[in-house]
Design a protein around this motif. Structure first.
Motif, PDB file in Angstrom:
ATOM      1  N   ARG A 177     -32.035 -15.925  35.572  1.00  0.00           N
ATOM      2  CA  ARG A 177     -31.486 -16.635  36.723  1.00  0.00           C
ATOM      3  C   ARG A 177     -32.591 -17.276  37.551  1.00  0.00           C
ATOM      4  NH1 ARG A 177     -27.726 -13.085  40.450  1.00  0.00           N
ATOM      5  NH2 ARG A 177     -26.739 -12.862  38.389  1.00  0.00           N
ATOM      6  N   ARG A 178     -33.758 -16.607  37.640  1.00  0.00           N
ATOM      7  CA  ARG A 178     -34.831 -17.174  38.438  1.00  0.00           C
ATOM      8  C   ARG A 178     -35.296 -18.499  37.858  1.00  0.00           C
ATOM      9  NH1 ARG A 178     -39.554 -18.673  38.677  1.00  0.00           N
ATOM     10  NH2 ARG A 178     -39.767 -18.277  36.427  1.00  0.00           N
ATOM     11  N   LEU A 179     -35.330 -18.619  36.521  1.00  0.00           N
ATOM     12  CA  LEU A 179     -35.735 -19.863  35.884  1.00  0.00           C
ATOM     13  C   LEU A 179     -34.770 -20.991  36.233  1.00  0.00           C
ATOM     14  CD1 LEU A 179     -37.848 -21.021  33.870  1.00  0.00           C
ATOM     15  CD2 LEU A 179     -36.181 -20.526  32.045  1.00  0.00           C
ATOM     16  N   CYS A 180     -33.498 -20.678  36.271  1.00  0.00           N
ATOM     17  CA  CYS A 180     -32.483 -21.686  36.626  1.00  0.00           C
ATOM     18  C   CYS A 180     -32.632 -22.111  38.079  1.00  0.00           C
ATOM     19  CB  CYS A 180     -31.091 -21.109  36.368  1.00  0.00           C
ATOM     20  SG  CYS A 180     -29.725 -22.165  36.925  1.00  0.00           S
ATOM     21  N   GLN A 181     -32.788 -21.150  38.969  1.00  0.00           N
ATOM     22  CA  GLN A 181     -32.878 -21.481  40.391  1.00  0.00           C
ATOM     23  C   GLN A 181     -34.136 -22.285  40.711  1.00  0.00           C
ATOM     24  OE1 GLN A 181     -32.667 -17.572  42.114  1.00  0.00           O
ATOM     25  NE2 GLN A 181     -30.409 -17.502  42.054  1.00  0.00           N
ATOM     26  N   GLN A 182     -35.229 -21.953  40.074  1.00  0.00           N
ATOM     27  CA  GLN A 182     -36.465 -22.670  40.329  1.00  0.00           C
ATOM     28  C   GLN A 182     -36.384 -24.110  39.848  1.00  0.00           C
ATOM     29  OE1 GLN A 182     -39.024 -21.272  42.042  1.00  0.00           O
ATOM     30  NE2 GLN A 182     -40.066 -23.280  42.012  1.00  0.00           N
ATOM     31  N   ALA A 183     -35.825 -24.331  38.667  1.00  0.00           N
ATOM     32  CA  ALA A 183     -35.697 -25.689  38.136  1.00  0.00           C
ATOM     33  C   ALA A 183     -34.747 -26.523  38.987  1.00  0.00           C
ATOM     34  CB  ALA A 183     -35.201 -25.634  36.696  1.00  0.00           C
ATOM     35  N   LYS A 184     -33.687 -25.928  39.463  1.00  0.00           N
ATOM     36  CA  LYS A 184     -32.712 -26.671  40.267  1.00  0.00           C
ATOM     37  C   LYS A 184     -33.284 -27.031  41.634  1.00  0.00           C
ATOM     38  CE  LYS A 184     -27.960 -26.384  42.039  1.00  0.00           C
ATOM     39  NZ  LYS A 184     -26.748 -25.544  42.128  1.00  0.00           N
ATOM     40  N   SER A 185     -33.980 -26.106  42.263  1.00  0.00           N
ATOM     41  CA  SER A 185     -34.523 -26.381  43.597  1.00  0.00           C
ATOM     42  C   SER A 185     -35.663 -27.408  43.543  1.00  0.00           C
ATOM     43  CB  SER A 185     -35.028 -25.081  44.229  1.00  0.00           C
ATOM     44  OG  SER A 185     -36.053 -24.502  43.429  1.00  0.00           O
ATOM     45  N   ASP A 186     -36.451 -27.390  42.486  1.00  0.00           N
ATOM     46  CA  ASP A 186     -37.558 -28.325  42.388  1.00  0.00           C
ATOM     47  C   ASP A 186     -37.082 -29.755  42.129  1.00  0.00           C
ATOM     48  OD1 ASP A 186     -39.260 -26.221  42.819  1.00  0.00           O
ATOM     49  OD2 ASP A 186     -39.771 -25.952  40.682  1.00  0.00           O
ATOM     50  N   CYS A 187     -36.046 -29.928  41.401  1.00  0.00           N
ATOM     51  CA  CYS A 187     -35.593 -31.269  40.993  1.00  0.00           C
ATOM     52  C   CYS A 187     -34.341 -31.726  41.740  1.00  0.00           C
ATOM     53  CB  CYS A 187     -35.329 -31.296  39.490  1.00  0.00           C
ATOM     54  SG  CYS A 187     -36.762 -30.879  38.483  1.00  0.00           S
TER      55      CYS A 187
END
Length: 686
Positions: free
Chosen positions: A102-112
């Motif tokens: 889940r952390r990988l998903c949240q980080q990618a979404k917040s950055d882009c």
């Protein structure tokens, strides 16, 4: 700037799709990653379908297209691994699926997120971060890489599996339509038919069209014959007319399907959306819904009317109901014959079970849905056949018992046997096609799963969908099976024309084409002076009681032997001759006065004296001559006019009342028992 990035993304998408890797996955082994975006990662093999239900890498590349600008701009180091974890997951051992954290998903979404707003890209629902496990690890994990190495060594054993049927992109439909095909939602069967070639479909189309024209002509002739003389077809044979009307509508719908071809049964292709022509389903297509309602309603109503026909025959043969008694139950017959099919039709529409038939061009039920075929076609038709055959056999057994136990003359025996044969032949002509239709449906529902998996096996590479994992048996349907099914569905309505076909029907049509209708007197021309048993009394009397005979007509001066025959003769003859004929029924004195006729010059005719001589003694006759010679003309006229007329009227009325009251059964029954009324008509017209 925005246009430049869109152009770059389009070029990247085209380069990302490797057209050489569009083969299907018959064994679902690990396969090399061909997506350019996912190459150069810590793993180089993947499997399809992926976690987002893309059945090949070409489809996955098209779905990744909106994210290419963000990946090229490198808005986040985690976006590319996260997208590849979903669109091209690492190939692990069979049955094991690894999801990104889940952390990988949240980080990618917040950055882009900001860059996605610029390009108008929304985060898909299937990529919601809450769906992934709560962990903080990179993708792929170390254990996944070990499993991937093992799977690469033995690909055929570790990842081979059956994914069932995946709907091809060409057969996808809009979700709001509610279509389904082979248990796949938002999917529909291809059109034209998925089992047959175009030449076979063309031959079947013209074959069904010609048979529908023949059936339409036969049933229309039956209905028009009924309209020529409505009173001719009474109960128990009246349901044959409604049965013919039902199959007239069935044949009309098939004829319309022949004219419409595939315009109603199939949805048009949409090449711009990569969609082929598909079979119509549901009630969104008004023309298809109308054809379905008419075809299914009248198909079921025709079978119910046959059951009603067997019920009326049973009531006439076993309890020995007359036509009037059966006709009083007509409202119940109509309620059952029209109400039950109407309820089934509404239920099918509510369940969205309408399906287009690309073979005949109509819309029906059970063409692709086996549960609808079993419960809405096989079950009602089988129930109608069982009930109808049971009642039919009971009625024929009762008529045979009447023929064996009650002594009848040879002519009446022949009439009853002929009527029983007629019922049997008509029932066989109906039951054989109906049983053939039921047999075709049973065969179809048994072999359809094999036909479907064979079709998937043959077309999976063309559609780029998963091929069946294990195919134990393959088979394709024969077009002759479907031709027999459609033929029997239409031929089942033709037997009605054999029931109405007789000499009387020919005479009625000849009179109609000559521009005049037959007079009422010609309808009763079969009432000739012929002594034969009363069918009503034969059925209702005890086995040991004597047989009462009646005259089928009246002579001009003879005495009637039955009250109903006398009553019919009085109704048919003019009023001037009825009084003189009725006066010869009773005593000698009344016969003498009733036989006195005067000529135009006022003298008595010789016929009146001869009638008196036959009825009075010799001495009385001499005194009568003396009185007539010496009495005045006025006195004789007064005596004969007043005394004779009064006694004539009084005695004829009392004698008629006594005769009518002595046979209440005959007067109440009218034409007699319903079965034998039809049998008598057969004897007169056949």
């Amino acid at each position: 700037m925005g246009l430049l990035w869109i152009l770059i993304s389009m070029l990247t998408t085209c380069s990302a799709i490797n057209m050489e890797s569009t083969g299907s996955h018959s064994t679902f082994t690990c396969e090399p990653i061909t997506l350019r975006m996912c190459q150069g990662l810590s793993y180089n093999t993947t499997f399809m379908p992926n976690l987002l239900n893309h059945y090949d890498q070409q489809t996955a590349a098209l779905a990744m297209e909106p994210f290419h600008p963000m990946v090229n701009l490198d808005c986040s180091d985690d976006l590319r691994p996260f997208l590849c974890a979903l669109y091209a997951p690492v190939c692990t051992e069979y049955g094991r699926v690894t999801l990104p954290c889940r952390r990988l998903c949240q980080q990618a979404k917040s950055d882009c997120y900001k860059l996605m707003d610029i390009f108008g890209v929304t985060w898909p629902d299937e990529m919601t971060c809450n769906r992934f496990p709560d962990c903080d690890e990179s993708y792929p994990r170390a254990v996944d890489l070990l499993s991937s190495a093992d799977a690469t060594k033995e690909p055929a054993v570790s990842v081979q599996r059956d994914y069932g049927f995946w709907c091809p992109r060409e057969l996808k439909v809009d979700p709001e339509l509610g279509y389904s095909f082979l248990s796949a939602r938002d999917c529909s069967a291809p059109c034209p038919n998925m089992y047959f070639s175009r030449d076979e479909l063309l031959f079947a189309r013209y074959f069904i069209g010609m048979v529908s024209i023949v059936c339409l002509s036969a049933t229309l002739f039956t209905f028009l014959t009924f309209l020529l003389d409505v009173s001719r077809f009474r109960y128990p044979e009246r349901p044959i007319i409604f049965y013919a009307v039902c199959y007239m509508m069935v044949s009309l719908v098939f004829f319309l399907g022949f004219l419409l071809e595939d315009r109603v049964a199939c949805n048009r292709a949409a090449p711009g959306r990569f969609r082929a022509a598909t079979v119509t389903q549901g009630s969104h297509n008004k023309a298809c819904t109308l054809l379905f309602m008419t075809l299914y309603f009248f198909t079921m109503a025709g079978s119910v009317w046959w059951v009603v026909l067997t019920i009326t025959w049973f009531l006439a043969a076993v309890p020995k109901w007359g036509s009037e008694a059966i006709e009083k139950k007509a409202l119940l017959f109509h309620a059952a014959a029209w109400g039950v099919p109407g309820a089934l039709t509404v239920a099918l529409m509510a369940l969205n079970k309408v399906e287009g038939d690309s073979v005949s061009g109509v819309c029906f039920v059970g063409l692709y849905d086996l549960s609808a075929l079993r419960w809405f076609l096989l079950a009602p038709l089988a129930l109608d056949v069982a009930v109808g055959v049971a009642l039919l056999l009971a009625g024929i057994a009762a008529l045979n018992r009447v023929r064996m136990e009650i002594p009848l003359e040879k002519e009446n025996q022949d009439k009853l046997v002929k009527f029983m044969i007629r019922i049997g032949v008509f029932s066989i002509l109906y039951l054989v096609p109906l049983l053939a239709v039921i047999g075709c449906y049973l065969y179809e529902q048994s072999y359809r799963p094999i036909w479907e998996i064979t079709w998937v096996q043959e077309r999976c590479r063309e559609y780029h969908i998963p091929c069946p994992f294990k195919v134990e048996q393959t088979s394709r349907p024969n077009i002759s099976l479907f031709l027999i099914k459609y033929l029997m569905m239409l031929v089942v309505g033709i037997p009605s024309v054999f029931w109405v076909g007789s000499k009387k029907t020919c005479f009625e049509w000849a009179s109609f084409f000559h521009g005049h209708r037959r007079k009422d007197s010609t309808v009763h021309e079969s009432r000739q002076v012929l002594q034969e048993p009363d069918f009503t009394q034969l059925l209702l009397r005890e086995p040991g009681a004597p047989v009462v005979r009646k005259s089928r007509g009246t002579s001009t001066q003879g005495t009637s032997t039955h009250a109903s025959s006398t009553h019919l003769a009085m109704l048919d003859e003019p009023a001037s001759s009825s009084t003189s004929r009725a006066g010869s029924v009773r005593s000698k004195a009344s016969s003498f006065h009733g036989s006195q006729h005067r000529s135009r010059d006022g003298r008595y005719t010789a016929s009146s004296f001869r009638a008196a001589e036959e009825r009075l003694p010799h001495g009385s006759m001499q005194r009568l001559h003396e009185q007539l010679q010496h009495s005045s003309t006025n006195r004789l006229e007064s005596q004969s006019r007043h005394g004779g007329s009064q006694r004539l009227d009084s005695q004829s009325r009392h004698s008629s009342v006594r005769d009518l009251s002595s046979t209440p059964q005959a007067v109440q029954s009218g034409p007699g028992n319903g079965i034998h009324r039809v049998a008598e008509e057969d004897g007169a017209t056949a």
